[in-house]
Design an enzyme around this catalytic site. Structure first.
Site, PDB file in Angstrom:
ATOM      1  N   LYS A 178       3.472 -15.794   4.044  1.00 11.06           N
ATOM      2  CA  LYS A 178       3.673 -16.459   2.753  1.00 11.06           C
ATOM      3  C   LYS A 178       5.173 -16.617   2.558  1.00 11.06           C
ATOM      4  O   LYS A 178       5.757 -16.185   1.558  1.00 11.06           O
ATOM      5  CB  LYS A 178       3.030 -15.599   1.640  1.00 11.06           C
TER       6      LYS A 178
ATOM      7  N   ASP B  25     -12.030  -8.999   4.562  1.00 14.60           N
ATOM      8  CA  ASP B  25     -13.273  -9.038   3.781  1.00 14.60           C
ATOM      9  C   ASP B  25     -13.848 -10.450   3.762  1.00 14.60           C
ATOM     10  O   ASP B  25     -15.062 -10.639   3.770  1.00 14.60           O
ATOM     11  CB  ASP B  25     -13.027  -8.577   2.330  1.00 14.60           C
TER      12      ASP B  25
ATOM     13  N   ASP C  54      -2.768 -18.468   1.983  1.00 17.52           N
ATOM     14  CA  ASP C  54      -3.764 -19.134   1.133  1.00 17.52           C
ATOM     15  C   ASP C  54      -4.491 -20.236   1.903  1.00 17.52           C
ATOM     16  O   ASP C  54      -5.717 -20.378   1.820  1.00 17.52           O
ATOM     17  CB  ASP C  54      -3.138 -19.661  -0.177  1.00 17.52           C
TER      18      ASP C  54
ATOM     19  N   ASP D 269      -6.193  -6.951   4.360  1.00 20.74           N
ATOM     20  CA  ASP D 269      -7.292  -6.361   3.589  1.00 20.74           C
ATOM     21  C   ASP D 269      -8.169  -7.481   3.036  1.00 20.74           C
ATOM     22  O   ASP D 269      -9.396  -7.449   3.159  1.00 20.74           O
ATOM     23  CB  ASP D 269      -6.731  -5.509   2.444  1.00 20.74           C
TER      24      ASP D 269
ATOM     25  N   TYR E 194       0.813  -1.214   0.000  1.00 20.65           N
ATOM     26  CA  TYR E 194       0.000   0.000   0.000  1.00 20.65           C
ATOM     27  C   TYR E 194       0.848   1.266   0.000  1.00 20.65           C
ATOM     28  O   TYR E 194       0.466   2.272  -0.569  1.00 20.65           O
ATOM     29  CB  TYR E 194      -0.902   0.035   1.250  1.00 20.65           C
TER      30      TYR E 194
HETATM   31  C1  IPM Z   1     -10.227  -1.395   3.881  1.00 22.93           C
HETATM   32  C2  IPM Z   1     -10.507  -0.839   2.513  1.00 22.93           C
HETATM   33  C3  IPM Z   1      -9.367   0.074   2.121  1.00 22.93           C
HETATM   34  C4  IPM Z   1      -8.097  -0.754   2.111  1.00 22.93           C
HETATM   35  C5  IPM Z   1      -9.591   0.766   0.763  1.00 22.93           C
HETATM   36  C6  IPM Z   1     -10.868   1.574   0.747  1.00 22.93           C
HETATM   37  C7  IPM Z   1      -8.416   1.636   0.369  1.00 22.93           C
HETATM   38  O1  IPM Z   1     -10.712  -1.860   1.598  1.00 22.93           O
HETATM   39  O2  IPM Z   1     -10.109  -0.591   4.829  1.00 22.93           O
HETATM   40  O3  IPM Z   1     -10.121  -2.611   4.007  1.00 22.93           O
HETATM   41  O4  IPM Z   1      -7.797  -1.400   1.101  1.00 22.93           O
HETATM   42  O5  IPM Z   1      -7.397  -0.754   3.127  1.00 22.93           O
HETATM   43 MG    MG Z   2     -10.667  -3.775   2.443  1.00 24.91          MG
END
Ligand code: IPM
Ligand code: MG
Length: 368
Positions: free
Chosen positions: A196, A256, A228, A252, A146
């Site tokens: 990893k 999710d 993974d 990240d 990032y």
């Molecule tokens: C998160 C989001 C952010 C990230 C995006 C919006 C830049 O997906 O906070 O997980 O990738 O960190």
């Molecule tokens: Mg995210």
């Protein structure tokens, strides 16, 4: 009486409507405790860009600089609408990443919490959920791909190329690992290290530092899992996890997936903590498709308030009460349309009614 300044950045899309419910909860906390909150609103994200040409304008920076904690709503636009903003000024690159960098909020805590009252939202089978899922993803938030150097151009063969670098120094790795070990000490004393190292040198260094840090926490059992494989295990047997630590990009993606096993990212609050400053935000985006319809569940935003109370204001008991209040609203059979399909066995309520019910439950709870 304690007095705290909170920067309130409602953000884009569903941000304002879920933030409104979070503020209702903060007001009740004020009523019930010897505490007062000074709330200072700031524009942040696409709304700020359209107002001033800057997604994180100086005025908002000042409000955040002066705050004891920052409560931030989701930001961003739909893929199509984003095209109206130059790439580097879009909410993610122009506001969110600069916020993380400005306050060096390197430790991101993302609870994946599925008690029985929420189990019906999950796509997982009852036998997989068992007594419930209760894990926390600890994500490094200000390093890695990032924030590494980026380069684009045309190479000697005339082909367009891109180069992005994944950089960490041992200090950055150590500080996040210490946070993870401390959390593990306060929980089940098991730490899953997600890496990893069979491919990435960054993971090799990460694991080396982990072995060093682990010496200070002999009571914590470390389990190393490749990222993974961890993705698979999160679906097959999420209950084996308690604290999981990982670098930025892995965190990240897996967080999710955490939202996925809960049934919705709408159930994912988070805390982003640095040594000087912390901000609290839902882990999800601004869901422009359902904005303004009064159907977004404010759980992630109210949960972020709970995390703020616990981490920034030393009010763990009230934080716990907020979690319990939200669960009991779900437990009473209520839900919002973003989480539940019409026709399922739920009593459908709006964003605002969900907030009202949480407030009602909270008011009825004893103050510890
Ligand atoms: C998160 C989001 C952010 C990230 C995006 C919006 C830049 O997906 O906070 O997980 O990738 O960190
Ligand atoms: Mg995210």
């Amino acid at each position: 009486m304690k007095n705290y300044k909170i920067a309130v950045l409602a953000g884009d899309g569903i941000g304002p409507e879920i933030t409104k419910e979070a503020i209702k909860v903060l007001k009740v906390i004020e009523e019930r405790n010897d505490v007062s909150f000074e709330l200072n609103d700031g524009l942040f994200g696409a709304c700020a860009y359209f107002d001033s040409g800057d997604a994180f304008p100086q005025r908002t920076k000042d409000i955040c600089d002066n705050a004891d904690a920052i409560l931030k709503g989701p930001i961003g636009l739909s893929h199509e609408e984003s095209k109206n903003i130059p790439v580097d000024k879009r909410p993610e690159r122009g506001a969110l990443l600069p916020m993380r960098r400005r306050y060096n909020t390197y430790a991101n805590f993302r609870p994946v919490f599925l008690p029985k009252a929420l189990a019906h939202f999950s796509p997982l089978k009852a036998e997989i959920i068992g007594e419930g899922i209760d894990l926390i993803i600890v994500r490094e938030l200000v390093g890695g791909l990032y924030f590494g150097k980026k380069e684009t151009g045309v190479n000697d063969d005339g082909l367009r190329y891109v180069k992005e670098t994944l950089e960490y120094d041992e200090g950055q790795i150590r500080q996040i690992l210490i946070q993870a070990f401390k959390l593990a000490c306060n929980r089940k004393k098991v730490l899953h290290n997600i890496h990893k190292s069979n491919v990435l040198k960054s993971s090799v260094l990460w694991n080396e530092i982990l072995e060093e840090v682990a010496k200070d926490y002999p009571q914590v059992k470390v389990i190393n899992i490749l990222v993974d494989a961890a993705a698979t295990l999160l679906c097959l047997k999420p209950t084996q996890f308690d604290v999981m630590v990982m670098e930025n990009m892995f965190g990240d993606i897996l967080s999710d997936q955490g939202g996925g096993i809960l049934g919705s990212l709408g159930l994912m609050p988070s805390a982003c903590i640095g040594d000087e400053k912390a901000y609290y935000e839902p882990s999800h985006g601004s869901a422009p498709d359902i904005a303004g319809k009064n159907i977004a569940n404010p759980y992630s935003m109210i949960g972020s308030v709970a995390m703020m109370l616990e981490n920034s204001f030393d009010m763990a008991a009230e934080a716990k009460n907020i979690w319990v209040a939200m669960q009991s609203v779900f437990g009473d059979g209520f839900s919002t349309a973003d989480l539940s399909k019409p026709g399922t066995d739920v009593k459908m309520i709006g964003t605002d009614e969900f907030g009202d019910k949480v407030v009602e439950k909270l008011r009825a709870m004893p103050i510890v």
